[in-house]
Design a protein around this motif. Structure first.
Motif, PDB file in Angstrom:
ATOM      1  N   ALA A  78     -26.930  23.647  49.387  1.00 27.45           N
ATOM      2  CA  ALA A  78     -27.072  25.266  49.312  1.00 27.45           C
ATOM      3  C   ALA A  78     -25.724  25.664  49.239  1.00 27.45           C
ATOM      4  O   ALA A  78     -25.675  26.377  48.009  1.00 27.45           O
ATOM      5  CB  ALA A  78     -27.804  25.962  50.471  1.00 27.45           C
ATOM      6  N   CYS A 135     -23.636  29.227  57.957  1.00 29.14           N
ATOM      7  CA  CYS A 135     -24.693  28.298  57.991  1.00 29.14           C
ATOM      8  C   CYS A 135     -25.124  28.055  59.655  1.00 29.14           C
ATOM      9  O   CYS A 135     -24.166  27.808  60.297  1.00 29.14           O
ATOM     10  CB  CYS A 135     -24.510  27.159  57.492  1.00 29.14           C
ATOM     11  N   HIS A 180     -26.705  33.797  47.952  1.00 30.13           N
ATOM     12  CA  HIS A 180     -25.429  34.149  47.026  1.00 30.13           C
ATOM     13  C   HIS A 180     -25.407  35.745  46.568  1.00 30.13           C
ATOM     14  O   HIS A 180     -24.313  36.213  46.719  1.00 30.13           O
ATOM     15  CB  HIS A 180     -25.915  33.401  45.765  1.00 30.13           C
ATOM     16  N   ASN A 190     -31.123  29.949  48.812  1.00 31.51           N
ATOM     17  CA  ASN A 190     -29.384  29.955  48.400  1.00 31.51           C
ATOM     18  C   ASN A 190     -29.086  30.862  47.464  1.00 31.51           C
ATOM     19  O   ASN A 190     -28.293  31.590  47.169  1.00 31.51           O
ATOM     20  CB  ASN A 190     -28.930  28.401  47.967  1.00 31.51           C
ATOM     21  N   GLY A 247     -32.880  27.363  53.007  1.00 34.68           N
ATOM     22  CA  GLY A 247     -31.663  27.186  52.304  1.00 34.68           C
ATOM     23  C   GLY A 247     -31.994  26.449  50.920  1.00 34.68           C
ATOM     24  O   GLY A 247     -31.103  26.016  50.265  1.00 34.68           O
ATOM     25  N   ILE A 279     -24.136  27.280  45.653  1.00 39.63           N
ATOM     26  CA  ILE A 279     -23.749  28.638  45.589  1.00 39.63           C
ATOM     27  C   ILE A 279     -22.385  28.631  44.774  1.00 39.63           C
ATOM     28  O   ILE A 279     -22.038  29.410  44.134  1.00 39.63           O
ATOM     29  CB  ILE A 279     -23.747  29.271  46.891  1.00 39.63           C
TER      30      ILE A 279
END
Ligand SMILES: NC(=O)c1ccc[n+]([C@@H]2O[C@H](COP(=O)([O-])OP(=O)(O)OC[C@H]3O[C@@H](n4cnc5c(N)ncnc54)[C@H](O)[C@@H]3O)[C@@H](O)[C@H]2O)c1
Length: 281
Positions: free
Chosen positions: A40, A71, A18, A14, A9, A44
């Motif tokens: 992260a 996550c 996204h 990330n 991440g 984002i």
């Protein structure tokens, strides 16, 4: 394809999460480090807010994107329902080999395994799995939400079907796929890193100062950023690692990292991320 797992991440992970979540995919973002996952999600959110302020997305898209990301700390749970896994952990071959072994062990048999590596052989990563035909390189560029290119790397064991699926997916997320064969540094870093190294050698030899070297490439060759500034953004340690991989892979001393590059790294001057490289930040 609905479920995509991203392993790692950090900067790239990330960004990939996204873009995938914004295009409606359910993303499982996996990192062994809780703080990295927290950071992260903050990154984002911040980047989505920037897109919202510029009217590139609306409030619903921002909320949907955040809701699409879950996550995880463990690969075993994070990849269980995935149809594609994109690995974006630290550029260390042994770490990536172990991640590919674990991903292969826990993912469903049809799942494609991709790596965002900048330089490590895709064919070698494939050999850590029992599905080498489903292993491919998806080399995103930094910052992922902005940059259009995805360099797609065909490993020597990869199937046509895997390649077609990944090319189509890349287009679905609004990026342009450029397909290359597996070779040290692929195309992007095989061309970029020798230029950066040559700029460092010119600086080391006192041919000119950093700003002038960068200005020559910006003003004369229409590069948006000079090679020394770009090296600072990539990270001098990362540049060094890639040059070593090129030197070893091609068995050619022309890729040998400049002494000045090694000197900066020894002093902890790794570029933007440490506040100093060829420039101060
Ligand atoms: N940074 C760039 O500009 C750039 C551009 C293109 C490609 N890449 C490639 O992308 C990959 C990631 O680079 P980055 O800059 O995002 O690195 P990073 O250091 O920002 O992030 C790496 C993340 O991987 C996590 N990680 C490490 N080992 C792990 C493990 N065993 N299990 C789960 N998570 C683990 C770390 O906690 C960290 O959050 C590298 O292969 C790099 O070469 C980087």
């Amino acid at each position: 394809m609905k479920n995509i797992s991203i392993i790692g991440g950090g900067t790239m992970g990330n960004g990939i999460a996204h873009v995938m979540a914004l295009h409606g995919f359910h993303v499982q973002l996996i990192d062994k480090n809780d703080a990295a996952l927290q950071k992260a999600m903050q990154t984002i959110e911040k980047n989505l807010e920037r897109q919202l302020q510029k009217n590139h997305i609306n409030v619903d898209q921002k909320e949907m994107t955040l809701a699409n990301i879950q996550c995880f700390n463990e690969i075993s749970t994070g990849v269980a329902s995935s149809e594609l896994i994109i690995e974006a952990v630290t550029e260390i071959e042994s770490t990536k080999m172990e991640i590919f072994r674990l991903a292969d062990l826990h993912a469903s048999p049809n799942c494609i395994l991709a790596s965002n590596t900048s330089s490590i052989s895709i064919s070698k990563l494939a050999e850590a799995t029992k599905r080498p035909e489903k292993v491919i390189g998806m080399h995103f560029m930094n910052p992922v939400p902005v940059m259009k290119l995805v360099e797609i790397i065909e490993g020597k064991h990869g199937s046509k079907e895997t390649l077609e699926t990944i090319v189509k997916l890349t287009q679905t997320i609004g990026k342009t796929p450029c397909v290359v064969k597996d070779a040290p540094g692929f195309i992007s870093n095989r061309l970029l890193m020798p230029m950066i190294n040559e700029a460092i050698l010119a600086l080391q030899e006192g041919i000119s100062d950093a700003k002038t070297i960068d200005d020559i490439m910006k003003l004369g060759m229409a590069h948006p950023m000079g090679p020394l500034q770009l090296a600072d953004y990539i990270g001098l340690d990362v540049c060094h690692n890639i040059l070593c991989i090129l030197e070893e892979g091609f068995q050619n001393a022309k890729y040998h990292p400049a002494e000045l590059l090694k000197g900066k790294i020894d002093k902890g001057k790794l570029g933007v991320k440490t506040g100093e490289g060829f420039y101060k930040y």
